[in-house]
Enzyme design. Structure first.
Site, mmCIF file in Angstrom:
data_model
loop_
_atom_site.group_PDB
_atom_site.id
_atom_site.type_symbol
_atom_site.label_atom_id
_atom_site.label_comp_id
_atom_site.label_asym_id
_atom_site.label_seq_id
_atom_site.Cartn_x
_atom_site.Cartn_y
_atom_site.Cartn_z
ATOM 1 N N PHE A 102 0.900 -1.177 -0.045
ATOM 2 C CA PHE A 102 -0.055 -0.034 -0.001
ATOM 3 C C PHE A 102 0.861 1.208 0.089
ATOM 4 O O PHE A 102 1.902 1.319 0.974
ATOM 5 C CB PHE A 102 -1.037 0.139 1.208
ATOM 6 C CG PHE A 102 -1.844 1.053 1.377
ATOM 7 C CD1 PHE A 102 -3.001 1.005 0.614
ATOM 8 C CD2 PHE A 102 -1.658 1.956 2.146
ATOM 9 C CE1 PHE A 102 -3.973 2.117 0.370
ATOM 10 C CE2 PHE A 102 -2.743 3.073 2.239
ATOM 11 C CZ PHE A 102 -3.788 3.291 1.603
ATOM 12 N N LEU B 126 1.137 5.199 0.352
ATOM 13 C CA LEU B 126 0.476 6.685 0.841
ATOM 14 C C LEU B 126 1.631 7.454 1.028
ATOM 15 O O LEU B 126 1.514 8.662 0.550
ATOM 16 C CB LEU B 126 -0.601 6.290 2.006
ATOM 17 C CG LEU B 126 -1.231 7.426 2.467
ATOM 18 C CD1 LEU B 126 -2.178 8.262 1.694
ATOM 19 C CD2 LEU B 126 -1.780 7.199 3.995
ATOM 20 N N GLU C 290 4.687 9.857 1.806
ATOM 21 C CA GLU C 290 5.480 10.539 0.998
ATOM 22 C C GLU C 290 6.492 11.416 1.754
ATOM 23 O O GLU C 290 6.207 11.657 2.997
ATOM 24 C CB GLU C 290 4.859 11.493 -0.016
ATOM 25 C CG GLU C 290 3.891 10.881 -0.899
ATOM 26 C CD GLU C 290 3.045 11.550 -1.871
ATOM 27 O OE1 GLU C 290 3.471 12.888 -2.080
ATOM 28 O OE2 GLU C 290 2.405 11.359 -2.741
ATOM 29 N N GLY D 189 3.597 12.605 5.715
ATOM 30 C CA GLY D 189 3.413 11.428 6.415
ATOM 31 C C GLY D 189 2.185 11.758 7.400
ATOM 32 O O GLY D 189 1.232 11.199 6.905
ATOM 33 N N ILE E 272 7.730 2.388 2.060
ATOM 34 C CA ILE E 272 6.603 1.566 1.703
ATOM 35 C C ILE E 272 7.117 0.232 1.798
ATOM 36 O O ILE E 272 7.980 -0.559 1.323
ATOM 37 C CB ILE E 272 6.344 1.595 -0.004
ATOM 38 C CG1 ILE E 272 5.837 3.150 -0.178
ATOM 39 C CG2 ILE E 272 5.123 0.801 -0.199
ATOM 40 C CD1 ILE E 272 4.777 4.025 0.672
ATOM 41 N N ARG F 233 -5.550 -1.448 11.017
ATOM 42 C CA ARG F 233 -5.074 -1.085 12.215
ATOM 43 C C ARG F 233 -5.018 -2.127 13.373
ATOM 44 O O ARG F 233 -4.112 -2.314 14.291
ATOM 45 C CB ARG F 233 -5.582 0.194 12.697
ATOM 46 C CG ARG F 233 -4.712 1.229 13.329
ATOM 47 C CD ARG F 233 -5.273 2.723 13.433
ATOM 48 N NE ARG F 233 -5.082 3.405 12.597
ATOM 49 C CZ ARG F 233 -5.769 4.345 11.775
ATOM 50 N NH1 ARG F 233 -7.133 4.240 12.185
ATOM 51 N NH2 ARG F 233 -5.350 5.148 11.028
ATOM 52 N N ARG G 239 18.166 -18.328 34.600
ATOM 53 C CA ARG G 239 19.461 -17.722 35.119
ATOM 54 C C ARG G 239 19.526 -17.670 36.691
ATOM 55 O O ARG G 239 18.576 -17.572 37.267
ATOM 56 C CB ARG G 239 18.942 -16.182 34.604
ATOM 57 C CG ARG G 239 20.259 -15.104 35.156
ATOM 58 C CD ARG G 239 21.293 -15.258 34.907
ATOM 59 N NE ARG G 239 22.292 -14.168 35.082
ATOM 60 C CZ ARG G 239 23.695 -14.324 34.674
ATOM 61 N NH1 ARG G 239 24.251 -14.972 34.070
ATOM 62 N NH2 ARG G 239 24.435 -13.244 35.220
ATOM 63 N N GLN H 12 11.248 -11.530 44.019
ATOM 64 C CA GLN H 12 9.852 -10.914 43.739
ATOM 65 C C GLN H 12 10.040 -9.564 42.747
ATOM 66 O O GLN H 12 9.066 -9.396 42.303
ATOM 67 C CB GLN H 12 9.578 -10.309 45.374
ATOM 68 C CG GLN H 12 8.274 -9.830 45.289
ATOM 69 C CD GLN H 12 7.457 -9.270 46.442
ATOM 70 O OE1 GLN H 12 8.284 -8.700 47.050
ATOM 71 N NE2 GLN H 12 6.660 -9.785 46.943
ATOM 72 N N GLU I 192 1.513 3.537 10.514
ATOM 73 C CA GLU I 192 -0.026 3.625 10.387
ATOM 74 C C GLU I 192 -0.755 4.487 11.261
ATOM 75 O O GLU I 192 -1.600 4.118 11.901
ATOM 76 C CB GLU I 192 -0.719 1.992 10.346
ATOM 77 C CG GLU I 192 -0.369 1.129 9.343
ATOM 78 C CD GLU I 192 -1.188 0.049 8.822
ATOM 79 O OE1 GLU I 192 -0.776 -1.039 8.648
ATOM 80 O OE2 GLU I 192 -2.666 0.332 8.961
#
Lengths: 259, 383, 400
Positions: B122, B124, B126, B130, B156, B242, B267, B278, B363
């Site tokens: 897709f 969009l 540039e 943005g 892209i 999204r 570990r 804790q 996005e």
């Protein structure tokens, strides 16, 4: 081209642990899986089907639970699945197993190629594949690492040996066993998984396959297990867990004479 | 937590998990290092029908929904955020055709996208457009039976590796946002070339390139919908995608958590596994809780989309903000649990932190998302 | 043919549950229940039951009226490639000699090939009393069908009671076919062979269930009793050129020697590294190395020691090393003088492939790693620290 793939459901032996106190197997949670070597046989059959058309029939002998394994193979792209299952098969050794499978294959009748994994990971015998070929009196090529060509009812195969490989030609039908070098098995497809949920699993018992009862199970097996025991393990020696330098020093000293 | 997935969704989850473990995990470090597009992995996903899950059945898909896509993206992201975004970006390039394409376009493009024979992208963003998408400079001028495209798109995802691109370009600059239109452009169209491949902080397995259009002539049949609805198409596409980006963030968080828990158990310090302390346990508890909350929000929004709800801008923005901020926090904490080892490239955990960062940016940055949410709250669009 | 638990005798003591290699027995209300679908009737439970509560009915349908007493003698299949006797044959002759002496019979070797009569004296020097030689151009290279048919003809004529064969790519293919055709028992990959003198039985012990348990197997009602053994498992005898023996030549018609498959070419792939199955010293790496490039550390030590590089299954599965380097149940069985395991935890399947090494050195950061349980020397420490130190130290020691 019709291909029969013989598979085996095995315990996932890489999962198995030994209880260090009792020196017995810890079996809880050991899954049943398709014999890892059979994955290459399945993949090769699917590749051949994609290339030449025809169908892939997957065959196994085992308890009713082995149906799960067959469904997995359908998800991978097999067309038909046959489970050969009967209490009469209990205690089968490789002779009786290859006999029962060969009876089922005779019943399937229409095939051009039988593919098996080189061996099963639980028994590691590598006997059942050649055994089936012997029962059916078919030519065999074991340890195939590449199918070079299949043409005019004849195939050319690369057979792995200790030093390299041999190129062998054989007429079809024949039985091959394959090694892991032959391909990279694909994961199942979503459509295959959906199909496998609903697929019919054909189940045959000893009578269905027309087997001679005297040749089945414990009765038909020349070998008998007389004793099963946990292997005695060698005892551990000196463990260094403090100074690495000291360890290296002493080991080098001890081994000097051996090198 | 039980998300009451359908049988098919459970299948997708298991399948993607298996592929991630068997096919992606062994090459993660190598892909991250070499920044090589995971073509072989895309082929595996294609063979397993995973590009089909977001395409309707009549066009070669399996007719799944956004939740299906989210589940797949999340599972891949648990192992590699870079591979996951390459996959999800193809869906992003496909949605405009599913949503607004005409019958001919759907018949022509969707089957190949669903089978994974072709990958989508897709376009969009540039260089100077943005967050402010109305500042687009790329133009599409109608000439007879064709449109002539000129301009540059950048950052892209799948650029250069995808075959089918949905491009937003201005058909009428004077009209501003209402002058944008969406087009399908195929790779290898004369006048369509690619700029340099970007070197990135994270998601390095994915390829990010400039798309350069120089008098690129495309048939007028490639216009999606009609002229002037380019932004509507974009917004609707983002509404669909999204949740997928949010799911990517959830996956990254989960993957980092998985590794952190495993490491904490192995570990040993002061004679004990550090998971018995804790301080570490509480960190793990917070990481797990936040990740679960993010997942719950993402799945809820995905289900809204799948149920056909249209006004979901606010909710999908929330899912994206919350999940990506969670991913960032959780991955930072995961690196912390690994201590000095966590900072070393030989260990897999720092990659998760690098991968997480982009989910707060692309996005729609999280600031833009907050604008959307804030606006909806203040203007009382809450339902 | 079935298994039964006698309710009045079973106390629910769990012993059989633990003994069952297939995990198909459970205890319900103080009674052992066997999952009949998965039981293999192996008898492990019967063996351990202190209360004789397990009854396994193994009544056989008697159909085999072969006179077993006419079968006498121990045979070894003399695998050759390009006219060279494979070393597994000498190892089997070593074991075969012991078995034949226990039974008081002759040890024979079957040699199929072309222009190989010269090799018969080597076989005799290594322990054979007799060599059955079939020399024919059709047998110059191994081929499943003619080899199978010739071996069957020989077995039918001379009736050996035991046939041993190397568990090689040739041996496994050939002997499985032979065993099926003549309907007899075959046990693969035996790690131990012995004789029950009274019953003249071959006791064949092999790992089962992925090497997690051992099973002893017999073929009481069938002859010959056949077994394969892997390379390097048995020990060969020192050559005794003074030994004498007989050569019996056989020849066969064309139809016995013909094959449907055709060998078109033999391709040898030269490997620059030392073959692990032959190496005296092996340095192996496992998952603990974390990255394929760290195998350099293993290679450096191997180079200093003039040894071979091995790998665990985990390392091979991860694609760090080629399969030809894999040590273990699914890889190669090795028995070098020195085996150094670096970052290998010691999964059972690895251990069965290297546990007969003379000296085992294990380096692992986890003190509870199973590999330490059989290491002659174990170093608990970081493999990245220990390996370079060892390499350096051996360099110094060997330079002197």
């Amino acid at each position: 081209m019709n291909i029969i793939v013989c598979i085996k459901q095995v315990p996932d032996t890489t999962d198995v642990r030994i209880n260090p106190e009792t020196n017995t197997l810890v079996r809880e949670g050991v899954k049943s899986i398709i014999n890892p070597f059979d994955a290459y046989a399945i993949e090769e059959s699917i590749c051949l089907k994609e290339k030449f058309g025809g169908k892939v029939i997957v065959l196994t002998m085992g308890p009713p639970q082995a149906e799960t394994a067959l469904r997995e193979v359908i998800a991978l792209g097999a067309d038909e699945a046959i489970l050969v299952s009967d209490r009469a098969f209990a205690g089968s050794d490789t002779w009786a197993t290859s006999y029962a499978l060969s009876c089922a294959i005779k019943k399937i009748k229409d095939y051009d190629l039988i593919i098996c994994g080189k061996q099963a990971s639980d028994g590691d015998t590598a006997q059942v594949g050649p055994g089936i070929a012997a029962h059916l009196d078919l030519p065999q090529v074991t340890y195939v690492k590449k199918i070079e060509e299949i043409k005019d009812a004849s195939g050319r195969f690369e057979r792995m040996t200790e030093e390299g490989f041999e190129i062998i030609e054989s007429p079809l039908p024949l039985l091959i066993t394959v090694v892991k070098e032959i391909n990279v098995p694909r994961p199942p497809s979503l459509r295959g998984m959906m199909r496998s949920k609903k697929a019919e699993i054909i189940t045959w018992n000893a009578t269905d396959i027309g087997a001679n009862p005297a040749n089945l199970g414990l009765n038909g097996s020349p070998t008998q297990v007389v004793k099963i025991f946990t292997p005695s393990r060698r005892k551990g020696g000196k463990i260094f867990n403090e100074s690495v330098d000291e360890a290296v020093e002493q080991i080098a000293k001890e081994l000097k004479g051996l090198i | 937590m039980d998300y009451l997935l359908t049988e098919e969704q459970v299948m997708i989850k298991d399948l993607c998990r298996q592929i991630a473990k068997e096919k992606i995990e062994p090459v993660v470090a190598e892909l991250d290092k070499s920044e090589k597009f995971p073509k072989e992995i895309m082929e595996v996903l294609a063979q397993s029908d995973l590009f089909a899950i977001f395409v309707p059945t009549e066009y070669g898909g399996t007719g799944g929904g956004i939740l299906d896509l989210c589940i797949a993206t999340e599972e891949f992201s648990r192992i590699c955020g870079g591979v996951a975004v390459s996959y999800a970006a193809s869906a992003l390039g496909t949605f405009p055709i599913i949503l607004y394409g005409n019958e001919e376009q759907k018949k022509k493009y969707l089957p190949d996208l669903a089978s994974g024979k072709k990958i989508g992208a897709f376009g969009l963003t540039e260089p100077s457009a943005g967050s402010d998408a109305s500042a687009l400079q790329t133009t599409a001028k109608k000439e007879g039976d064709h449109y002539i495209l000129n301009g540059v798109k950048h950052f892209i995802t799948n650029g250069g590796d995808a075959e089918i691109y949905t491009i937003i370009a201005m058909t009428d600059k004077k009209k501003g946002a209402r002058g944008a239109s969406a087009f399908i452009v195929e790779k290898d169209t004369p006048g369509f070339t690619f700029g340099k491949k970007e070197e990135k902080l994270g998601i390095r397995a994915s390829s990010t390139r400039e798309l350069i259009f120089t008098d690129c002539k495309i048939p007028k049949e490639n216009l999606i919908g009609k002229e002037g609805i380019g932004f509507i198409i974009t917004m609707k596409t983002f509404d669909m995608s999204r949740p997928g980006i949010a799911a990517q963030a959830v996956g990254i968080a989960q993957g980092a958590l998985d590794l952190a828990v495993k490491y904490a158990k192995e570990r040993v310090q002061f004679g004990k596994s550090i998971s018995s302390f804790q301080g570490i346990r509480w960190m793990i508890a917070d990481m797990a809780t936040q990740t679960e909350a993010a997942r719950a929000l993402v799945y809820s929004v995905a289900r809204m989309v799948d149920a056909g709800k249209t006004n979901i801008g606010r909710e999908s923005a929330m899912a994206k903000v919350f999940a990506s901020d969670t991913a960032m926090r959780v991955t930072i904490d995961a690196v912390q649990i690994f201590g000095g080892y966590g900072y070393m490239r030989d260990y897999p955990i720092e990659k998760f932190m690098r991968d997480a960062k982009i989910t707060q940016i692309y996005e729609g940055t999280n600031q833009i998302q907050r604008n959307i949410i804030g606006l909806a709250e203040v203007k009382g669009k809450r339902k | 043919m079935s298994i039964k638990i006698l309710k009045d005798k079973c106390k629910g003591c769990m012993v059989c549950v633990e003994a069952c290699p297939f995990g198909v027995i459970k205890i319900e209300e103080k009674l052992a229940i066997v999952d009949l679908n998965q039981c293999n009737l192996c008898g492990a439970c019967k063996e351990v039951c202190k209360f004789d509560a397990v009854v396994i009915d193994k009544t056989k349908i008697v159909k085999n009226i072969r006179d077993l007493s006419v079968y006498r003698g121990v045979w070894v299949f003399g695998e050759q490639k390009k006219g060279e006797i494979q070393s597994v044959v000498y190892e089997l002759l070593g074991k075969g000699r012991e078995l034949a002496d226990k039974l008081g019979v002759e040890l024979s070797c079957v040699l199929l090939g072309h222009n190989i009569e010269g090799k018969t004296k080597d076989l005799i020097a290594k322990g054979a009393d007799l060599v059955y030689l079939v020399d024919d151009p059709a047998l110059v290279n191994f081929s499943d069908e003619p080899y199978t048919k010739v071996l069957i003809k020989l077995i039918e004529k001379y009736k050996p009671e035991i046939v041993l064969c190397g568990a090689t790519s040739i041996g496994r293919s050939l002997i499985s076919r032979v065993a099926v055709k003549i309907y007899t028992g075959l046990t693969a990959d035996c790690t131990e062979l012995n004789i029950d003198k009274e019953k003249r039985l071959l006791l064949q012990t092999r790992p089962a269930f992925g090497g997690n348990i051992m099973a002893t197997i017999i073929s009481p009602n069938y002859r010959p009793q056949m077994a394969t053994v892997r390379h390097k498992v048995m020990k060969q005898l020192a050559s005794d050129e003074a030994r004498s023996g007989k050569v019996i030549k056989e020849s066969y018609e064309e139809d016995v020697l013909k094959s449907r498959t055709k060998l078109l070419d033999i391709v040898e792939e030269v490997s620059s590294t030392i073959n692990i199955a032959e190496a005296d010293i092996i340095v192996s790496g496992g998952r603990g190395l974390r990255d394929p490039k760290n195998f350099v550390l293993v290679e450096e030590l191997a180079k200093v020691l003039n040894g071979a590089v091995g790998a665990s299954r985990a390392a091979v599965d991860a694609g760090w090393m080629p399969y030809s380097h894999q040590v273990g149940q699914t890889g190669k069985t090795v028995c070098p003088k020195i085996y150094i395991a670096c970052g290998i935890s010691g999964q059972i399947q690895h251990l069965v492939g290297m546990q007969s090494s003379d000296t085992i050195i294990a380096i692992n950061k986890d003190p509870s790693a199973p590999i330490f349980s059989l290491a002659t020397y174990g170093i608990v420490g970081d493999v990245f620290e220990v390996l370079p130190l060892l390499t350096k130290k051996f360099k110094e020691v060997l330079a002197k």
